[in-house]
Write a protein that holds these residues in place. Sequence first.
Motif, PDB file in Angstrom:
ATOM      1  N   PRO A 102      75.001   5.261 -10.825  1.00  0.00           N
ATOM      2  CA  PRO A 102      73.529   4.955 -10.949  1.00  0.00           C
ATOM      3  C   PRO A 102      73.437   3.552 -11.687  1.00  0.00           C
ATOM      4  O   PRO A 102      74.183   3.406 -12.722  1.00  0.00           O
ATOM      5  N   VAL A 103      72.822   2.328 -11.243  1.00  0.00           N
ATOM      6  CA  VAL A 103      72.639   1.239 -11.791  1.00  0.00           C
ATOM      7  C   VAL A 103      71.744   1.234 -13.037  1.00  0.00           C
ATOM      8  O   VAL A 103      70.564   1.750 -12.789  1.00  0.00           O
ATOM      9  N   PRO A 104      72.143   0.849 -14.493  1.00  0.00           N
ATOM     10  CA  PRO A 104      71.328   0.899 -15.321  1.00  0.00           C
ATOM     11  C   PRO A 104      70.238  -0.189 -15.550  1.00  0.00           C
ATOM     12  O   PRO A 104      70.404  -1.347 -14.871  1.00  0.00           O
ATOM     13  N   LEU A 105      68.950   0.597 -15.465  1.00  0.00           N
ATOM     14  CA  LEU A 105      67.694  -0.246 -15.530  1.00  0.00           C
ATOM     15  C   LEU A 105      67.317  -0.493 -16.952  1.00  0.00           C
ATOM     16  O   LEU A 105      67.171   0.614 -17.566  1.00  0.00           O
ATOM     17  N   GLU A 106      66.641  -1.649 -17.280  1.00  0.00           N
ATOM     18  CA  GLU A 106      66.185  -1.815 -18.547  1.00  0.00           C
ATOM     19  C   GLU A 106      64.901  -1.161 -18.756  1.00  0.00           C
ATOM     20  O   GLU A 106      63.933  -1.836 -17.924  1.00  0.00           O
TER      21      GLU A 106
END
Length: 236
Positions: free
Chosen positions: A176-180
Motif C-alpha cells: 500500500p502506497v502511503p498517501l498524505e
Amino acid sequence: MEPTAPPSPSLPPSPSRLPWDFHPALTEERLRVCARMLANARRDALAMASYELGDDPWSVGCRAFAFGRHRLQRAASSGDYSWLEVLDDSAHFVFVIGGNGNGVPVRFYRGAAEEPTERTLKRQEVEVQQLSLALGEAEAEGLAFRLAVETDDAGRVDRVVFLALRGEDRVECFWPVPLELPAAAAAGAGVQLRLIADDGYAGPGEGASRPVALPPALPPRRKPASGPSRPQTTLF
C-alpha cells in the motif's frame, strides 16, 4: 481433559519483496507521486460528476481513468520528473518509472488489489519488451507491475496499492502506497482526499461546480410592417 481445537488453516505467506527490491527505479517517493496523481484524478472526476444529467459510476470511472492518464502524461512532458515517461498513451496506458531507457513499465486500474481481473493481468507487447529490457528476460517472465486504486461505496479513494503479479495467481509484492491526508481527514472527517497537486494542477475549483450564467434573452423581433409574409422554418 478438554478436546483440542482443530488447527486453523494456515494463511499463505505474505509477499516479502518491496517495490525497490525489483528495480531501484521503483522508489517510495516516485510511487507516492504517481499514486497521488491517480487519487487526485478520481477526486476531480467525482467533483465534476453531474448525476442529475446522467452521470453514473461507469461514466465517473471512465473520466477518472482519463484524468489519471492525462495527469501522468502532463507530468512526464513537463520536464519536472525526469524519471517519468509514457510508453503507450492509448486506452492500454503504460507509463515508465525510471529514465535512460531502462525504466520499469507500470499500469493502473480501479479495483480490489486482492482480486486483479484477467484484463488487469493482461500485458501489452511494449510493456513486455520494456520489462525485459529493465529486468532481463528471466526475471521479467510473466511479471506485471500494477497500481490498484481502491475506492469505497461512494467512489472515493481508500488506498492505492503497488502490485507485482506473476502469472495468474502469484503475488510477489503487495505494498500500500502511503498517501498524505490533511488534518481533517486524518481526524476522521468524512471528506474526500485533498492531496498534493504534484503536477501543478489543483483540480476544479468551486467555480467548476457552479452553473454557467445564461446570456440575457434577446428582445422579440418586430414583425415587418408590410410585404408578403414568408413561411418560417423551425429547426429541431
